[in-house]
Design an enzyme around this catalytic site. Structure first.
Site, mmCIF file in Angstrom:
data_model
loop_
_atom_site.group_PDB
_atom_site.id
_atom_site.type_symbol
_atom_site.label_atom_id
_atom_site.label_comp_id
_atom_site.label_asym_id
_atom_site.label_seq_id
_atom_site.Cartn_x
_atom_site.Cartn_y
_atom_site.Cartn_z
ATOM 1 N N HIS A 95 0.842 -1.194 0.000
ATOM 2 C CA HIS A 95 0.000 0.000 0.000
ATOM 3 C C HIS A 95 0.883 1.253 0.000
ATOM 4 C CE1 HIS A 95 -3.516 2.459 1.356
ATOM 5 N NE2 HIS A 95 -2.563 3.152 1.950
ATOM 6 N N GLU A 96 1.918 1.242 0.818
ATOM 7 C CA GLU A 96 2.806 2.411 0.891
ATOM 8 C C GLU A 96 3.605 2.589 -0.398
ATOM 9 O OE1 GLU A 96 2.290 4.413 3.070
ATOM 10 O OE2 GLU A 96 1.199 3.185 4.489
ATOM 11 N N HIS A 127 1.523 4.261 -2.900
ATOM 12 C CA HIS A 127 1.494 5.712 -2.692
ATOM 13 C C HIS A 127 2.707 6.351 -3.353
ATOM 14 C CE1 HIS A 127 -1.956 6.549 -0.342
ATOM 15 N NE2 HIS A 127 -1.589 5.868 0.726
ATOM 16 N N GLU A 180 -6.414 6.773 -1.353
ATOM 17 C CA GLU A 180 -6.305 5.624 -0.453
ATOM 18 C C GLU A 180 -6.843 4.368 -1.139
ATOM 19 O OE1 GLU A 180 -4.833 5.204 2.477
ATOM 20 O OE2 GLU A 180 -4.125 7.250 2.233
#
Lengths: 186, 480
Positions: free
Chosen positions: B143-144, B147, B226
């Site tokens: 997930h990071e 980003h 997100e």
């Protein structure tokens, strides 16, 4: 009249050239990414070959009754590190994956070995390396798809033909077991 | 996914453009009120203020962030597993390896920072490392990395500063306007009087409504990012369940993150300032509700590609639109799910499974029916349930109850109780031809084989034939 016409012509020409440069750079970027992704796979495969002798050495003292399994891992490893060409390599690598899977299944029966710190660290390294091979392959195939699409599709296909860009092959390493889709039935 | 990043940039650019327009309009109108004819300079001042603040935070932002959150950089020997997992995700996303930081805090959380992938960083708390297993950690890191790959940090920072500038300028204008009584300049320029009045109203409206709109836009942008990071994270790991169960663990954790404040909050994987029990979608939240995120991840049936996520996203939110532009969806490849890693389950999970096993046994004795939802959750249905459909509490799917099976169980129960004949089963679809069954619905369906054995098909059943367990007949399943 003629000056206006030639100005328009010039503008169109400039636009076409700029557009072509963009397309060409795009192609080059994809080709480099494919190369980069391929070297990444190579690095990880080598790392796996380097880790296996340590693993076998650590496990030897604990799993005396599993000579067969250990031998097959070592054999597959030697075969893989000596493989020539992509086809042979992918065949050998999938065999090595299979042997390693078998080995980790066997290890489940040896709690002493599983408690060994050295072994745990090696297991983490190998798991990670396996994952990295998988992810590198995934990324490589994505890039190959992108490159091949651009080589085949108009208008970049013209430039690809002019500058001799070649389509790349997908990297398939899946073993027979991995390819098998599980049948879901309750 | 590379096309998606581009489409993504376009969307965010549009949002930023609207916000910048708002800021410019505000600057112009206010300048016209105080100094008629100098609107353009007001516009320039407003945008310069924004640019200065944005540049400052972009170039010093990650250092400040690390400083206030007390993060320390770790090497491979300090945390080999974390290092490996970050390396894996860097490879999967095709990004350079970010710097890795650990924050000493019991609260499990993580964030990414850095305006470019080349100088990005990932920070996780020590609580996260302690509480998550390898697959879950991988989900969080994915997930990071998403980003970072999507350049979210940059957009969120620029947008945040933009909101800040709008709020700042509006505040200054409103205060000075109130203190000066608002009427001091009426006589200054008679010819421009009506135009000035228009600008005065415009400036007032913009400075009152502007900050609200800017904030809403900002929150919308942050929430969409997100979801996108979740989608890409699932694609990178090929294992959405890892992130889903990590989110579940993180959200169930009660330890507060001491080092977080409202400025750094949007950077984290889940809002570190969460209030207990706030689950509803809120227009003013930077993160989508965790339960929704988990539901979407768990509804990604049969694949980890962007298509799967988009489909699940629409299903869970009941939204007609697309999260990911259709052009990208068509050009992206299907991605198969991978199996769980071979790593040992942590002790807590093992104990929980043991307790669950005992519970199952007790409930089986009490004639509960077990129903496996397609998301993997085992629904336990008490014998008294009369509904024909049941919503899965985990993924929100509607599951058809296997009425025939329930009836059979009821019959068996009454036989055991000695009350004579069992109640006849409710209207179950009969098998048209005993060796061929036409399946009309996607959910649970049951039918009877010629030997009177009841066969239930789960929603996940996709083969074209099945074998009766009792009489070993092969029955063809036709999907209509």
């Amino acid at each position: 009249m003629t000056t206006a016409f030639s100005l328009i012509l010039l503008a169109v020409l400039v636009f076409v050239v700029v557009f072509a440069i963009g397309l060409y750079n795009n192609l080059v970027r994809f080709r480099n990414q494919v190369k980069n992704a391929w070297s990444q796979i190579d690095v990880q495969l080598k790392r796996r070959h380097d880790l296996i002798p340590n693993l076998v050495e650590t496990a030897k003292g604990y799993v005396k009754h599993e000579r067969e399994t250990l031998d097959s891992v070592t054999r597959a490893r030697n075969l893989a590190s000596g493989a020539q060409g992509a086809a042979q390599a992918s065949e050998a690598e999938s065999q090595l994956s299979g042997a390693l899977g078998q080995f980790f299944l066997v290890v489940e029966n040896y709690p002493d070995l599983k408690a060994n710190q050295n072994f745990l660290a090696l297991q983490e390294e190998l798991t990670s390396t396996e994952n990295k091979i998988g992810f590198a392959r995934q990324f490589y195939n994505d890039q190959v798809l992108g490159l091949n699409n651009r080589i085949q599709m108009f208008p970049s296909s013209i430039l690809a033909g002019m500058f001799n860009f070649r389509e790349e092959e997908f990297f398939e390493i899946e073993s027979a077991v991995e390819r098998e889709t599980p049948e879901v039935k309750f | 996914m590379w096309e998606q990043i581009r489409a993504n940039k376009r969307n965010s650019f549009l949002l930023l453009f609207f916000m910048a327009l708002l800021l410019a309009g505000l600057g112009y109108a206010i300048a016209e009120v105080y100094a008629p004819g100098h609107g353009v300079s007001g516009l320039v001042i407003a945008l310069t203020l924004w640019a200065l603040l944005a540049l400052m935070s972009l170039f010093g932002g990650s250092n400040i962030l690390l400083l206030v959150s007390h993060a320390r950089q770790v090497s491979r020997t300090d945390a080999p597993q974390l290092f490996n997992v970050v390396e894996e995700m860097a490879i999967a996303s095709g990004q350079p390896l970010p710097k890795i930081y650990v924050i000493d805090s019991e609260a499990p959380n993580a964030f990414a920072a850095g305006r470019k992938p080349e100088n990005s960083l990932v920070a996780v708390t020590s609580g996260l490392l302690k509480k998550l297993n390898r697959d879950e950690l991988q989900g969080v890191i994915a997930h990071e990395m998403a980003h970072i790959a999507n350049r979210d940090v940059m957009y969120v920072t620029i947008a945040g500063i933009l909101v800040g500038s709008v709020v700042l300028i509006s505040q200054i204008f409103l205060r000075t306007f109130i203190f000066s009584g608002g009427g001091g300049r009426r006589s200054s320029n008679k010819s421009g009087g009506s135009a000035q009045g228009v600008f005065l109203i415009l400036a007032l409206v913009l400075s009152i409504l502007g900050p609200i709109f800017a904030r809403l836009l900002y929150f919308a942008l942050s929430r969409e990012r997100e979801y996108l990071a979740d989608a890409n994270g699932a694609q990178f790991t090929r294992y959405p369940e890892g992130l889903a169960s990590a989110l579940e663990k993180i959200s169930n954790d009660t330890a507060p993150l001491e080092a977080a404040n409202s400025v750094t909050a949007p950077m984290y994987i889940i809002n570190p300032l969460k209030k207990a029990g706030r689950a509803a979608q809120n227009l003013s939240s930077t993160h989508p509700p965790i339960q929704t995120r988990i539901r979407i991840l768990r509804s990604m049936a049969g694949g980890a590609s962007l298509q799967n996520y988009n489909q699940a996203w629409r299903q869970v939110l009941g939204d007609k639109g697309n999260l990911i532009p259709p052009g990208t969806l068509n050009s992206s490849q299907p991605v198969d799910l991978r199996k769980t890693s071979t790593m040992e389950p942590d002790q807590a999970t093992a104990r929980r499974q043991q307790v669950q096993g005992v519970n199952d046994l007790v409930e089986k004795i009490n004639r509960y029916t077990f129903l496996a939802c397609a998301c993997g959750l085992k629904l336990k249905i008490p014998p008294a349930v009369k509904e024909k459909q049941l919503t899965c509490p985990r993924c929100g799917r509607l599951n058809e109850l296997p009425v025939a099976e329930l009836a059979a169980l009821g019959a068996m129960a009454s036989k055991l109780g000695g009350t004579g004949k069992g109640t006849p089963g409710p209207d179950r679809p009969p098998a048209e031809d005993s060796l061929r069954f036409v399946r009309k619905e996607k959910g649970w369906t049951s039918f009877q084989c010629r030997c009177n054995n009841t066969i239930s098909l789960s929603p996940a059943f996709s083969a074209d034939k099945t074998t009766c367990r009792k009489c070993k007949r092969t029955i063809e399943i036709v999907n209509s």
